[in-house]
Design a protein around this motif. Structure first.
Motif, PDB file in Angstrom:
ATOM      1  N   GLU A   7       0.830  -1.210   0.000  1.00 39.79           N
ATOM      2  CA  GLU A   7       0.000   0.000   0.000  1.00 39.79           C
ATOM      3  C   GLU A   7       0.866   1.262   0.000  1.00 39.79           C
ATOM      4  O   GLU A   7       0.570   2.234  -0.700  1.00 39.79           O
ATOM      5  CB  GLU A   7      -0.949   0.009   1.200  1.00 39.79           C
ATOM      6  N   GLU A   8       1.930   1.236   0.795  1.00 42.62           N
ATOM      7  CA  GLU A   8       2.835   2.388   0.834  1.00 42.62           C
ATOM      8  C   GLU A   8       3.523   2.583  -0.515  1.00 42.62           C
ATOM      9  O   GLU A   8       3.701   3.717  -0.974  1.00 42.62           O
ATOM     10  CB  GLU A   8       3.878   2.206   1.937  1.00 42.62           C
ATOM     11  N   LYS A  11       1.152   4.197  -2.962  1.00 44.30           N
ATOM     12  CA  LYS A  11       1.039   5.637  -2.721  1.00 44.30           C
ATOM     13  C   LYS A  11       2.229   6.376  -3.335  1.00 44.30           C
ATOM     14  O   LYS A  11       2.076   7.466  -3.887  1.00 44.30           O
ATOM     15  CB  LYS A  11       0.961   5.922  -1.223  1.00 44.30           C
ATOM     16  N   GLU A  14       1.739   6.637  -7.094  1.00 39.71           N
ATOM     17  CA  GLU A  14       0.776   7.687  -7.447  1.00 39.71           C
ATOM     18  C   GLU A  14       1.409   9.076  -7.448  1.00 39.71           C
ATOM     19  O   GLU A  14       0.952   9.963  -8.167  1.00 39.71           O
ATOM     20  CB  GLU A  14      -0.407   7.664  -6.482  1.00 39.71           C
ATOM     21  N   LYS A  15       2.460   9.261  -6.664  1.00 42.06           N
ATOM     22  CA  LYS A  15       3.126  10.559  -6.578  1.00 42.06           C
ATOM     23  C   LYS A  15       4.154  10.768  -7.696  1.00 42.06           C
ATOM     24  O   LYS A  15       4.620  11.890  -7.899  1.00 42.06           O
ATOM     25  CB  LYS A  15       3.824  10.702  -5.225  1.00 42.06           C
TER      26      LYS A  15
END
Length: 88
Positions: A7-8, A11, A14-15
Protein backbone atom coordinates in the motif's frame (compact mmCIF):
# COMPACT_ATOMS: atom_id res chain seq x y z
CA UNK A 1 16.44 -1.11 5.16
CA UNK A 2 12.98 -2.17 6.40
CA UNK A 3 10.46 -3.38 3.84
CA UNK A 4 7.56 -1.07 3.15
CA UNK A 5 4.07 -2.37 2.51
CA UNK A 6 2.46 -2.75 -0.90
CA UNK A 7 0.00 0.00 0.00
CA UNK A 8 2.84 2.39 0.83
CA UNK A 9 4.52 1.57 -2.47
CA UNK A 10 1.29 2.22 -4.37
CA UNK A 11 1.04 5.64 -2.72
CA UNK A 12 4.60 6.39 -3.85
CA UNK A 13 3.73 5.29 -7.41
CA UNK A 14 0.78 7.69 -7.45
CA UNK A 15 3.13 10.56 -6.58
CA UNK A 16 5.49 9.81 -9.48
CA UNK A 17 5.32 11.86 -12.68
CA UNK A 18 3.25 10.07 -15.32
CA UNK A 19 6.35 9.37 -17.40
CA UNK A 20 7.95 7.39 -14.55
CA UNK A 21 4.69 5.56 -13.85
CA UNK A 22 4.57 4.56 -17.51
CA UNK A 23 8.20 3.41 -17.36
CA UNK A 24 7.56 1.38 -14.21
CA UNK A 25 4.65 -0.52 -15.80
CA UNK A 26 6.00 -0.69 -19.36
CA UNK A 27 6.29 -4.00 -21.18
CA UNK A 28 9.52 -2.64 -22.63
CA UNK A 29 10.98 -2.32 -19.13
CA UNK A 30 10.03 -5.92 -18.38
CA UNK A 31 11.45 -7.08 -21.69
CA UNK A 32 14.71 -5.27 -21.01
CA UNK A 33 15.01 -6.92 -17.61
CA UNK A 34 14.47 -10.31 -19.26
CA UNK A 35 17.14 -9.43 -21.82
CA UNK A 36 19.56 -8.56 -19.01
CA UNK A 37 18.70 -11.86 -17.34
CA UNK A 38 19.66 -13.77 -20.47
CA UNK A 39 22.77 -11.70 -21.07
CA UNK A 40 24.09 -12.16 -17.53
CA UNK A 41 22.71 -15.69 -17.07
CA UNK A 42 20.42 -14.67 -14.20
CA UNK A 43 17.69 -17.06 -13.01
CA UNK A 44 14.03 -16.08 -13.26
CA UNK A 45 13.90 -15.74 -9.48
CA UNK A 46 16.81 -13.30 -9.52
CA UNK A 47 15.24 -11.36 -12.41
CA UNK A 48 12.25 -10.89 -10.11
CA UNK A 49 14.59 -9.51 -7.45
CA UNK A 50 16.20 -7.22 -10.03
CA UNK A 51 12.76 -5.98 -11.07
CA UNK A 52 11.89 -5.20 -7.45
CA UNK A 53 15.21 -3.42 -7.00
CA UNK A 54 14.63 -1.27 -10.10
CA UNK A 55 11.16 -0.42 -8.82
CA UNK A 56 12.56 0.54 -5.43
CA UNK A 57 15.05 2.84 -7.11
CA UNK A 58 12.36 4.51 -9.22
CA UNK A 59 10.25 5.00 -6.09
CA UNK A 60 13.18 6.48 -4.19
CA UNK A 61 13.22 3.67 -1.61
CA UNK A 62 16.73 2.57 -2.58
CA UNK A 63 19.27 5.21 -3.67
CA UNK A 64 20.61 4.71 -7.17
CA UNK A 65 24.13 5.03 -5.78
CA UNK A 66 23.52 1.71 -4.00
CA UNK A 67 22.44 -0.14 -7.15
CA UNK A 68 25.68 -2.04 -7.86
CA UNK A 69 26.06 -2.96 -4.20
CA UNK A 70 22.46 -4.20 -4.02
CA UNK A 71 22.89 -6.22 -7.22
CA UNK A 72 26.11 -7.68 -5.83
CA UNK A 73 24.42 -8.77 -2.61
CA UNK A 74 21.07 -9.95 -4.03
CA UNK A 75 21.59 -10.94 -7.66
CA UNK A 76 25.19 -12.01 -8.32
CA UNK A 77 28.32 -12.39 -6.23
CA UNK A 78 30.48 -11.39 -9.22
CA UNK A 79 31.26 -7.75 -8.44
CA UNK A 80 32.27 -6.94 -12.03
CA UNK A 81 29.02 -8.40 -13.38
CA UNK A 82 27.11 -6.41 -10.75
CA UNK A 83 28.83 -3.20 -11.89
CA UNK A 84 28.12 -3.98 -15.55
CA UNK A 85 24.51 -4.81 -14.80
CA UNK A 86 24.07 -1.59 -12.81
CA UNK A 87 25.56 0.39 -15.70
CA UNK A 88 23.04 -1.07 -18.14
Amino acid sequence: MPEISREEKLKLVEKLPQRLQDFLYSEDTGAFLLYLGEKYNISDEKIGLLSKLVGDIILGITPITSLAQEINSKITTDSQAAMNLAQE
